[in-house]
Design a protein around this motif. Structure first.
Motif, PDB file in Angstrom:
ATOM      1  N   SER A 165     -30.828  -5.832  -7.546  1.00  0.00           N
ATOM      2  CA  SER A 165     -31.304  -5.440  -8.874  1.00  0.00           C
ATOM      3  C   SER A 165     -30.200  -4.694  -9.603  1.00  0.00           C
ATOM      4  CB  SER A 165     -32.535  -4.543  -8.775  1.00  0.00           C
ATOM      5  OG  SER A 165     -32.913  -4.073 -10.057  1.00  0.00           O
ATOM      6  N   GLN A 166     -30.238  -4.771 -10.947  1.00  0.00           N
ATOM      7  CA  GLN A 166     -29.328  -3.983 -11.780  1.00  0.00           C
ATOM      8  C   GLN A 166     -30.089  -2.903 -12.553  1.00  0.00           C
ATOM      9  OE1 GLN A 166     -25.645  -5.592 -13.299  1.00  0.00           O
ATOM     10  NE2 GLN A 166     -26.549  -7.633 -13.320  1.00  0.00           N
ATOM     11  N   ASP A 167     -31.332  -2.667 -12.195  1.00  0.00           N
ATOM     12  CA  ASP A 167     -32.180  -1.702 -12.880  1.00  0.00           C
ATOM     13  C   ASP A 167     -32.137  -0.362 -12.130  1.00  0.00           C
ATOM     14  OD1 ASP A 167     -34.260  -0.171 -13.986  1.00  0.00           O
ATOM     15  OD2 ASP A 167     -35.496  -1.933 -14.355  1.00  0.00           O
ATOM     16  N   PRO A 168     -31.721   0.726 -12.779  1.00  0.00           N
ATOM     17  CA  PRO A 168     -31.675   2.025 -12.111  1.00  0.00           C
ATOM     18  C   PRO A 168     -33.003   2.438 -11.478  1.00  0.00           C
ATOM     19  CG  PRO A 168     -30.559   2.143 -14.215  1.00  0.00           C
ATOM     20  CD  PRO A 168     -31.227   0.805 -14.162  1.00  0.00           C
ATOM     21  N   GLU A 169     -34.116   2.053 -12.071  1.00  0.00           N
ATOM     22  CA  GLU A 169     -35.407   2.420 -11.493  1.00  0.00           C
ATOM     23  C   GLU A 169     -35.605   1.781 -10.119  1.00  0.00           C
ATOM     24  OE1 GLU A 169     -38.871   3.038 -14.266  1.00  0.00           O
ATOM     25  OE2 GLU A 169     -37.609   1.785 -15.563  1.00  0.00           O
ATOM     26  N   ASP A 170     -35.013   0.612  -9.912  1.00  0.00           N
ATOM     27  CA  ASP A 170     -35.092  -0.019  -8.590  1.00  0.00           C
ATOM     28  C   ASP A 170     -34.209   0.715  -7.589  1.00  0.00           C
ATOM     29  OD1 ASP A 170     -36.923  -1.964  -9.374  1.00  0.00           O
ATOM     30  OD2 ASP A 170     -35.357  -3.331 -10.050  1.00  0.00           O
ATOM     31  N   LEU A 171     -33.078   1.237  -8.053  1.00  0.00           N
ATOM     32  CA  LEU A 171     -32.252   2.070  -7.171  1.00  0.00           C
ATOM     33  C   LEU A 171     -33.038   3.306  -6.744  1.00  0.00           C
ATOM     34  CD1 LEU A 171     -29.524   2.873  -5.833  1.00  0.00           C
ATOM     35  CD2 LEU A 171     -28.974   4.052  -7.977  1.00  0.00           C
ATOM     36  N   TRP A 172     -33.743   3.935  -7.681  1.00  0.00           N
ATOM     37  CA  TRP A 172     -34.521   5.129  -7.340  1.00  0.00           C
ATOM     38  C   TRP A 172     -35.612   4.797  -6.328  1.00  0.00           C
ATOM     39  CZ3 TRP A 172     -35.379   6.219 -13.245  1.00  0.00           C
ATOM     40  CH2 TRP A 172     -34.143   6.508 -13.845  1.00  0.00           C
ATOM     41  N   LYS A 173     -36.201   3.616  -6.452  1.00  0.00           N
ATOM     42  CA  LYS A 173     -37.216   3.188  -5.471  1.00  0.00           C
ATOM     43  C   LYS A 173     -36.582   3.044  -4.093  1.00  0.00           C
ATOM     44  CE  LYS A 173     -40.067   0.698  -8.859  1.00  0.00           C
ATOM     45  NZ  LYS A 173     -40.480  -0.636  -9.347  1.00  0.00           N
ATOM     46  N   TRP A 174     -35.366   2.467  -4.049  1.00  0.00           N
ATOM     47  CA  TRP A 174     -34.659   2.345  -2.767  1.00  0.00           C
ATOM     48  C   TRP A 174     -34.391   3.735  -2.191  1.00  0.00           C
ATOM     49  CZ3 TRP A 174     -30.180   4.393  -0.913  1.00  0.00           C
ATOM     50  CH2 TRP A 174     -29.710   3.871   0.298  1.00  0.00           C
ATOM     51  N   MET A 175     -33.987   4.669  -3.034  1.00  0.00           N
ATOM     52  CA  MET A 175     -33.693   6.027  -2.581  1.00  0.00           C
ATOM     53  C   MET A 175     -34.946   6.698  -2.031  1.00  0.00           C
ATOM     54  SD  MET A 175     -31.149   7.062  -5.735  1.00  0.00           S
ATOM     55  CE  MET A 175     -30.654   8.678  -5.154  1.00  0.00           C
ATOM     56  N   ALA A 176     -36.065   6.512  -2.713  1.00  0.00           N
ATOM     57  CA  ALA A 176     -37.332   7.082  -2.234  1.00  0.00           C
ATOM     58  C   ALA A 176     -37.706   6.475  -0.888  1.00  0.00           C
ATOM     59  CB  ALA A 176     -38.434   6.843  -3.253  1.00  0.00           C
TER      60      ALA A 176
END
Length: 626
Positions: A228-239
């Protein structure tokens, strides 16, 4: 021998021990006799680079041959050889570094260079291998740019996206970093860069920094833009990472000046959704600090946003995004940290949470494996622009007739962290609470506290930490509501880099939201060097002077001040209006890296090329919310 023994016996018999006196000596009030024993607050800034690439990065590896181990050795003060065999060393070791090679195809370029048999079955990768082996820098650079474009468009060969390959390389990567982590002396952070270039070319990159060691970090592969290139998806991965492993991570967004209005969009999310309180809270949970300055320009503010700020026109890269796609009207307001702070106040009133309540950091973004930013020791953005008589005119970026030349590279920056000890945990925690500040290179020491009880005498304290933590909160924190009718006061202190230029001035930069919902900013000079005066408008109009000898690339510290301190009280405070305050410290003029290049290589550059620079530091803000 006998005489000595007799003397000792006689002496000891004369001694009487008073337990009460010993206890009184041990403890004087609330503090021990030694004022330095058991201090609970940080006592010195720890300097590091949170953004560094090596040959393990997909783009860097086309030219750079210096790996992770050499990068760590260099950061801790050792001499290494650059890609072209030039000995390099820092003036002083760093305290810490975050290794942030790109997660996309981590280590893949090294395998192409080595001629991996499986990869050579792909015609494109075979062509890249042959170009890398040719030694033709122009051709290699063209291949690297093609690869970067393919990465941004998601059109890399499938072998570059293999998750099993990524996990195996990741475990090798973390092993090297773990071997160089030396708690108390040098901290090596595990990390990676997540590199989305939507548009393509809009810089939405983030550095992901682990608080954890290899044992925990290896439990999940890094997140990539192939997913994904969406920062919100990165945050989901981090969570998910934190829930699954029990570890901790945060992300540091890169300089937004190349995002073409995406980095601090105050209207909608990346995917076009509505900004919500949940979005704001999630962003601030995982993105606690922001990289406001680095090689690709400075991101504090812009003259069009801050027309009354004579220092806003600093190392600007404002021609477009990474592809130099020109900016459209309105984009710049969503690219710079000061404007983001102002918009954050507005959004907090609207949403109930502030998505832009971050601290300020800096990094090199060097793709040379060398965290070197001093003007006289600058090795450039990537290995193709190591020091040479012609690198100043090298084309750094070029698309459709638009270009950025080598002389426009900014030699920046480092992050200072007020941590209680030099360990992963302490430094990461200080980043998390935003007790950090950004420097364009010099290692100046800066303290900033806000409260309601500071007095002019506090500015004379030789250790501002004692009074600062006793009476207020440090940079990165929130001020509680003060007594009725009282304005907040701030303790500000700065000391120059021991081997750097003296200080010109210290400034408090304030932003606020008025009752009509409009944002404002104002700059106050709170301390200036020499006998210059600060006017009733809070500004010193007189310049500090200039001792730079461009021809010889030298300067003298005969102007400016080695240190400045002040207690400043906001003269325009309205207790009903939310506000932020941060400090900017400006150095006297010193030679820019281009001046050193002219001197060393005996060359002349056009008049448009700047030869001088006024380096600076930016603290994280202190926020007031009624």
């Amino acid at each position: 021998m006998c005489a000595s023994a007799s003397a000792e016996t006689a002496h000891s018999s004369d001694v009487t021990v008073d337990p009460a006196a010993i206890q009184e000596t041990k403890q004087l009030g609330d503090r021990s006799f030694s004022p330095y024993a058991n201090r609970k607050f940080p006592t010195r800034p720890l300097w590091g680079d949170q953004h560094l690439h090596t040959s393990w990065s997909f783009d860097a590896g086309f030219v750079c041959t210096i790996g992770v181990e050499e990068a760590l050795r260099f950061a801790r003060g050792e001499t290494v050889e650059t890609t072209y065999g030039v000995p390099a060393q820092l003036s002083r070791p760093l305290d810490w570094v975050v290794m942030t090679d790109h997660s996309d195809s981590l280590g893949f370029t090294s395998e192409i260079r080595a001629g991996n048999e499986e990869l050579m079955k792909d015609k494109l990768l075979k062509k890249w291998n042959e170009t890398m082996a040719s030694g033709d820098l122009d051709a290699i650079t063209a291949v690297a740019m093609d690869a970067i474009q393919r990465q941004g468009k998601g059109t890399l060969p499938e072998a570059a996206k293999d998750p099993e390959f990524l996990q195996s390389v990741w475990e090798k990567y973390t092993k090297i970093i773990e071997g160089y982590n030396d708690p108390g002396r040098f901290t090596a952070f595990i990390g990676y860069e997540w590199t989305p270039n939507p548009g393509p070319g809009n810089n939405m990159h983030r550095n992901v920094v682990y608080r954890d060691g290899k044992e925990i970090a290896d439990k999940m592969s890094p997140y990539t833009t192939f997913e994904s290139q969406d920062p919100e998806d990165l945050w989901k991965w981090m969570a998910t990472y934190e829930e699954k492993t029990g570890g901790r991570v945060h992300a540091i967004p890169h300089n937004g000046n190349l995002s073409n209005g995406l980095m601090f969009n105050a209207v909608e999310t990346y995917s076009g959704g509505e900004l919500t309180k949940e979005y704001a809270e999630t962003r601030m949970r995982f993105e606690r600090i922001y990289e406001t300055t680095q090689i690709k320009g400075d991101g504090e503010s812009h003259p069009s946003l801050s027309p009354n700020d004579e220092f806003a026109d600093f190392e600007l890269w404002d021609k477009g995004n990474l592809n130099l796609t020109p900016k459209k009207p309105g984009m710049i307001q969503y690219e710079y940290s000061r404007e983001a702070y102002k918009n954050g106040l507005m959004l907090e009133k609207k949403l109930g949470a502030n998505p832009f309540k971050f601290g300020l950091a800096a990094g090199t973004d060097a793709h040379t494996a060398l965290a070197a930013v001093e003007e006289d020791n600058f090795f450039g953005k990537h290995s193709g622009v190591e020091p040479s008589p012609s690198r100043w005119e090298h084309i750094t970026l070029a698309f459709d007739g638009r270009e950025i030349l080598g002389w426009e590279m900014a030699s920046a920056g480092y992050t200072a962290v007020w941590a209680t000890e030099n360990t992963r945990e302490a430094i990461w925690d200080a980043m998390h609470r935003k007790e950090v500040y950004a420097s364009t290179g010099p290692r100046m020491s800066v303290r900033f506290f806000g409260g309601w009880e500071f007095t002019e005498e506090d500015a004379m304290a030789r250790e501002p930490g004692w009074v600062g933590y006793d009476k207020g909160v440090p940079m990165g924190a929130d001020m509680e509501k003060g007594p009725d009718g009282k304005s907040p006061s701030f303790l500000v202190a700065a000391m120059r880099d021991p081997i750097g230029g003296n200080l010109d001035r210290m400034q408090v930069i304030k932003g606020w939201l008025d009752k009509e919902g409009k944002t404002h900013e104002r700059i106050y000079d709170v301390a200036v060097s020499g006998d210059r005066k600060i006017g009733e408008d809070g500004r010193c109009k007189e310049k500090v002077g200039d001792t730079v000898d461009v021809k010889n690339a030298t300067w003298t510290n005969s102007i400016g001040a080695p240190e400045l301190s002040a207690v400043w009280t906001d003269p325009d405070f309205d207790p009903t209006e939310p506000a932020f305050y941060y400090v900017r410290v400006i150095q006297i003029p010193t030679p820019r890296w281009t001046a050193y290049e002219c001197k060393r290589f005996g060359i002349t550059m056009p008049d448009e090329v700047p030869m001088k620079i006024q380096e600076r530091a930016y603290t994280s803000p202190i926020w007031y919310n009624p």
